[in-house]
Write a protein that holds these residues in place. Structure first.
Motif, PDB file in Angstrom:
ATOM      1  N   LEU A  20       0.840  -1.202   0.000  1.00  0.00           N
ATOM      2  CA  LEU A  20       0.000   0.000   0.000  1.00  0.00           C
ATOM      3  C   LEU A  20       0.872   1.246   0.000  1.00  0.00           C
ATOM      4  O   LEU A  20       1.354   1.681   1.043  1.00  0.00           O
ATOM      5  CB  LEU A  20      -0.918  -0.010   1.231  1.00  0.00           C
ATOM      6  CG  LEU A  20      -1.660  -1.321   1.497  1.00  0.00           C
ATOM      7  CD1 LEU A  20      -2.441  -1.236   2.793  1.00  0.00           C
ATOM      8  CD2 LEU A  20      -2.574  -1.661   0.342  1.00  0.00           C
ATOM      9  N   ARG A 267      -8.175  -1.440   0.489  1.00  0.00           N
ATOM     10  CA  ARG A 267      -7.027  -0.867  -0.210  1.00  0.00           C
ATOM     11  C   ARG A 267      -7.429   0.275  -1.129  1.00  0.00           C
ATOM     12  O   ARG A 267      -6.764   1.264  -1.240  1.00  0.00           O
ATOM     13  CB  ARG A 267      -6.327  -1.930  -1.060  1.00  0.00           C
ATOM     14  CG  ARG A 267      -5.585  -2.970  -0.237  1.00  0.00           C
ATOM     15  CD  ARG A 267      -5.033  -4.022  -1.150  1.00  0.00           C
ATOM     16  NE  ARG A 267      -6.097  -4.574  -1.979  1.00  0.00           N
ATOM     17  CZ  ARG A 267      -6.073  -4.569  -3.281  1.00  0.00           C
ATOM     18  NH1 ARG A 267      -5.065  -4.052  -3.919  1.00  0.00           N
ATOM     19  NH2 ARG A 267      -7.071  -5.075  -3.959  1.00  0.00           N
ATOM     20  N   HIS A 268      -8.512   0.061  -1.862  1.00  0.00           N
ATOM     21  CA  HIS A 268      -8.940   1.093  -2.806  1.00  0.00           C
ATOM     22  C   HIS A 268     -10.312   1.570  -2.379  1.00  0.00           C
ATOM     23  O   HIS A 268     -11.059   0.853  -1.761  1.00  0.00           O
ATOM     24  CB  HIS A 268      -9.058   0.542  -4.218  1.00  0.00           C
ATOM     25  CG  HIS A 268      -7.991  -0.427  -4.569  1.00  0.00           C
ATOM     26  ND1 HIS A 268      -6.673  -0.119  -4.400  1.00  0.00           N
ATOM     27  CD2 HIS A 268      -8.062  -1.685  -5.053  1.00  0.00           C
ATOM     28  CE1 HIS A 268      -5.961  -1.166  -4.786  1.00  0.00           C
ATOM     29  NE2 HIS A 268      -6.778  -2.114  -5.168  1.00  0.00           N
ATOM     30  N   SER A 269     -10.638   2.747  -2.786  1.00  0.00           N
ATOM     31  CA  SER A 269     -11.968   3.233  -2.481  1.00  0.00           C
ATOM     32  C   SER A 269     -12.989   2.645  -3.434  1.00  0.00           C
ATOM     33  O   SER A 269     -14.169   2.777  -3.251  1.00  0.00           O
ATOM     34  CB  SER A 269     -11.993   4.750  -2.579  1.00  0.00           C
ATOM     35  OG  SER A 269     -11.710   5.129  -3.909  1.00  0.00           O
ATOM     36  N   THR A 270     -12.526   1.978  -4.485  1.00  0.00           N
ATOM     37  CA  THR A 270     -13.473   1.487  -5.474  1.00  0.00           C
ATOM     38  C   THR A 270     -13.286   0.007  -5.777  1.00  0.00           C
ATOM     39  O   THR A 270     -12.797  -0.340  -6.825  1.00  0.00           O
ATOM     40  CB  THR A 270     -13.306   2.234  -6.811  1.00  0.00           C
ATOM     41  OG1 THR A 270     -11.930   2.088  -7.207  1.00  0.00           O
ATOM     42  CG2 THR A 270     -13.656   3.676  -6.692  1.00  0.00           C
ATOM     43  N   GLN A 272     -14.087  -3.231  -7.317  1.00  0.00           N
ATOM     44  CA  GLN A 272     -14.974  -3.480  -8.459  1.00  0.00           C
ATOM     45  C   GLN A 272     -14.843  -4.915  -8.907  1.00  0.00           C
ATOM     46  O   GLN A 272     -13.787  -5.503  -8.832  1.00  0.00           O
ATOM     47  CB  GLN A 272     -14.604  -2.561  -9.629  1.00  0.00           C
ATOM     48  CG  GLN A 272     -14.930  -1.118  -9.317  1.00  0.00           C
ATOM     49  CD  GLN A 272     -14.548  -0.227 -10.461  1.00  0.00           C
ATOM     50  OE1 GLN A 272     -13.456  -0.306 -10.983  1.00  0.00           O
ATOM     51  NE2 GLN A 272     -15.459   0.634 -10.843  1.00  0.00           N
TER      52      GLN A 272
END
Lengths: 276, 273
Positions: A20, A267-270, A272
């Motif tokens: 990260l 880890r990511h805001s998105t 998917q």
């Protein structure tokens, strides 16, 4: 499963670590030393509490996540294929012909009808439109998706309806390896029954399946074996300290005592789900 | 089962391409191979060198260093040897031959449709022009092709005699795509094809592009700053920053498991409604 059969998929000393950069290069080790062997016609179910990172393994097999260490191998009749470090173009072919993936959520493409979403894996193999349409409609009907929805884009469908579109899309192309990420999570009893049937038919065809099922009843009916992940998945300890890149090699990665409070999905805001 | 054929023939190679206008302005040390039937997305912020790279790749601007190699395939190439697979060094062949390539075997879709269309002549003539460049002269055939392609990009074929300047921006963009694809090019370059369009129009265009690339087996180099567009259309991504490629690979891998700190920042900065 008593007979020893040649596996179609195997993992050996498999590791996954996320780095990260936004958190000062913190390393998040989520999997250590995983071993598995999956034969054609077999359904192996990943066991372990929610949040442990079972989907991580499916995403590694599907190529969404890279392999940090160890081996992930497909065993073809004419030789082995290591899935780590494959070029992108090889993944296109594998996903078209070999590896099918029923993700938890449908990635909705604007304006594409449910029927076309289901037909697409066949069309990408060059199968004739009429045949693809017929097979898609047969599956949608079996999964009790109301006919009036077939021409609509699934964006406005309920969770259960979207999931059934996703299941039809995953099963239509009869891939020899199928990854199932909670395919029955938002289905009613009747439709769960259809999915169990689809899985049994796939087994009879010789499909190798790696799945996650939280529904115990379904799990008991479809699982040939359980793969307990507690010993390998490190999703819930303290954050691993920042280490030198050399510490990432499998040999030096003997189970760090501590691991992170953060789940991989943080880890990511998105987060998917892939369409294909 | 047997292992399927995992490699496809190369179509376009970029070998250590550098084109700089100033320090970190332009693109440098770009090296990759585009394979047949592949959609390659080039993503990055404005000013990262995406468009410069596209201009170099598509024959519009010679690089300072490096080579662009185009493989003509079995069918051979215009002005070359038919039936012979040749590797053409794009900036070593003649200007005339390079232009012929761009006109006949390649297509270029500009961000601004007004750059790719002739606004004063009819929609039908815009579509027919590239076919005429290939030697087609039959008026009825050209008109039929124009109507067919207007239908394929969801424009009303009854407007075939209208000038594009009477079309909306989204319609102009679809007409530009029809004009580009009518010759069934092997390789298409697209610079932000959905930029500047309303989201509803954008969705329609994306769906159309997905279908057309699959049906025609197109190879595409797509420049976009929109990661959602890249996810929908591209098989493979190159992430650019300050003129260099910082990360490249399978689209899902780049977006779900980004390795480079800049890619992680880019992916985590996307708003999802």
């Amino acid at each position: 499963m008593t007979a020893i059969r040649q596996p179609f998929l195997s993992a050996s000393a498999l590791d996954k670590t996320f780095v990260l950069h936004a958190q000062g290069g913190q390393q998040l080790a989520v999997m250590r030393g995983l071993e598995l062997s999956l034969a054609p016609g077999e359904c192996l179910v990943l066991a372990g509490r929610s949040g442990i990172g079972k989907s991580t393994l499916l995403k590694m097999v599907n190529g969404n996540y890279r392999v940090s260490g160890g081996r992930l191998t497909l065993h073809f009749d004419d030789g082995e294929l290591a899935l780590s470090d494959l070029p992108a173009q090889a993944w296109h072919v594998l996903r078209r012909d070999v590896i099918g993936y029923v993700s938890q959520f449908l990635r909705v493409v604007p304006r594409v009808s449910a029927r076309e979403v289901v037909m697409e894996p066949l069309l990408s193999r060059g199968i004739d439109t009429d045949e693809a349409r017929q097979r898609a409609e047969t599956l949608l009907a079996r999964l009790n998706l109301p006919r009036r929805l077939w021409d609509l884009a699934p964006g406005t469908f309920s969770g259960g309806e979207q999931q059934r579109v996703n299941i039809a899309r995953g099963f239509i192309a009869e891939h020899p390896l199928l990854l199932l990420d909670e395919p029955t999570a938002s289905l009613d009893a009747a439709n769960r029954e259809v999915v169990v049937q689809l899985i049994e038919e796939a087994k009879a065809r010789g499909t190798a399946m790696l799945g996650i099922f939280h529904d115990e009843d379904v799990r008991e009916r479809v699982a040939d074996r359980l793969l307990p992940l507690e010993g390998h998945m490190l999703g819930a300890g303290e954050p691993a300290p920042l280490t030198e890149p050399s510490a990432l090699t499998p040999a030096s990665c003997s189970a760090p005592a501590s691991c992170s409070a953060a789940t991989p999905s943080a880890r990511h805001s998105t987060p998917q789900e892939p369409l294909s | 089962m047997k292992c399927p054929q995992l490699t496809r023939p190369a179509l376009l190679e970029a070998r250590d391409i550098t084109r700089l206008y100033g320090r970190d302005q332009g693109c440098q040390d770009i090296d990759f191979t585009l394979h047949q039937g592949e959609v390659l997305g080039i993503v990055g912020e404005s000013g990262s060198g995406k468009s410069t790279l596209l201009r170099v790749l598509s024959g519009l601007e010679a690089p300072d260093r490096g080579r662009v190699v185009y493989h003509t395939g079995e069918a051979g190439s215009v002005g070359g040897n038919p039936g012979k697979d040749e590797a053409l060094d794009l900036y070593a062949i003649s200007e005339a031959r390079r232009r012929a390539l761009l006109r006949m075997e390649w297509g270029l879709v500009h961000q601004n449709p007004r750059d790719g269309l002739r606004l004063g002549v009819s929609a039908g003539a815009n579509v027919g022009e590239r076919l005429m460049a290939l030697g087609q002269r039959h008026y009825g055939d050209l008109r039929a092709a124009g109507q067919d392609w207007m239908g394929r990009v969801e424009l009303d074929p009854a407007r075939i005699d209208d000038a594009p300047r009477t079309f909306s921006g989204g319609m102009q963009q679809r007409l530009q795509i029809a004009r580009t694809l009518v010759t069934e090019p092997r390789l298409v370059f697209m610079d932000e094809p959905t930029g500047g369009l309303d989201v509803s129009v954008q969705a329609r265009l994306l769906d159309m592009l997905r279908t057309l690339t699959r049906e025609l087996g197109l190879s595409v180099v797509l420049v976009t700053h929109d990661l959602a567009v890249a996810r929908l259309l591209a098989h493979r991504l190159m992430v650019m920053r300050r003129g260099r490629v910082v990360e490249a690979g399978l689209t899902d891998q780049i977006l779900d498991d980004p390795q480079h700190d800049y890619t992680q920042l880019l992916v985590s900065s996307v708003l999802t409604p």
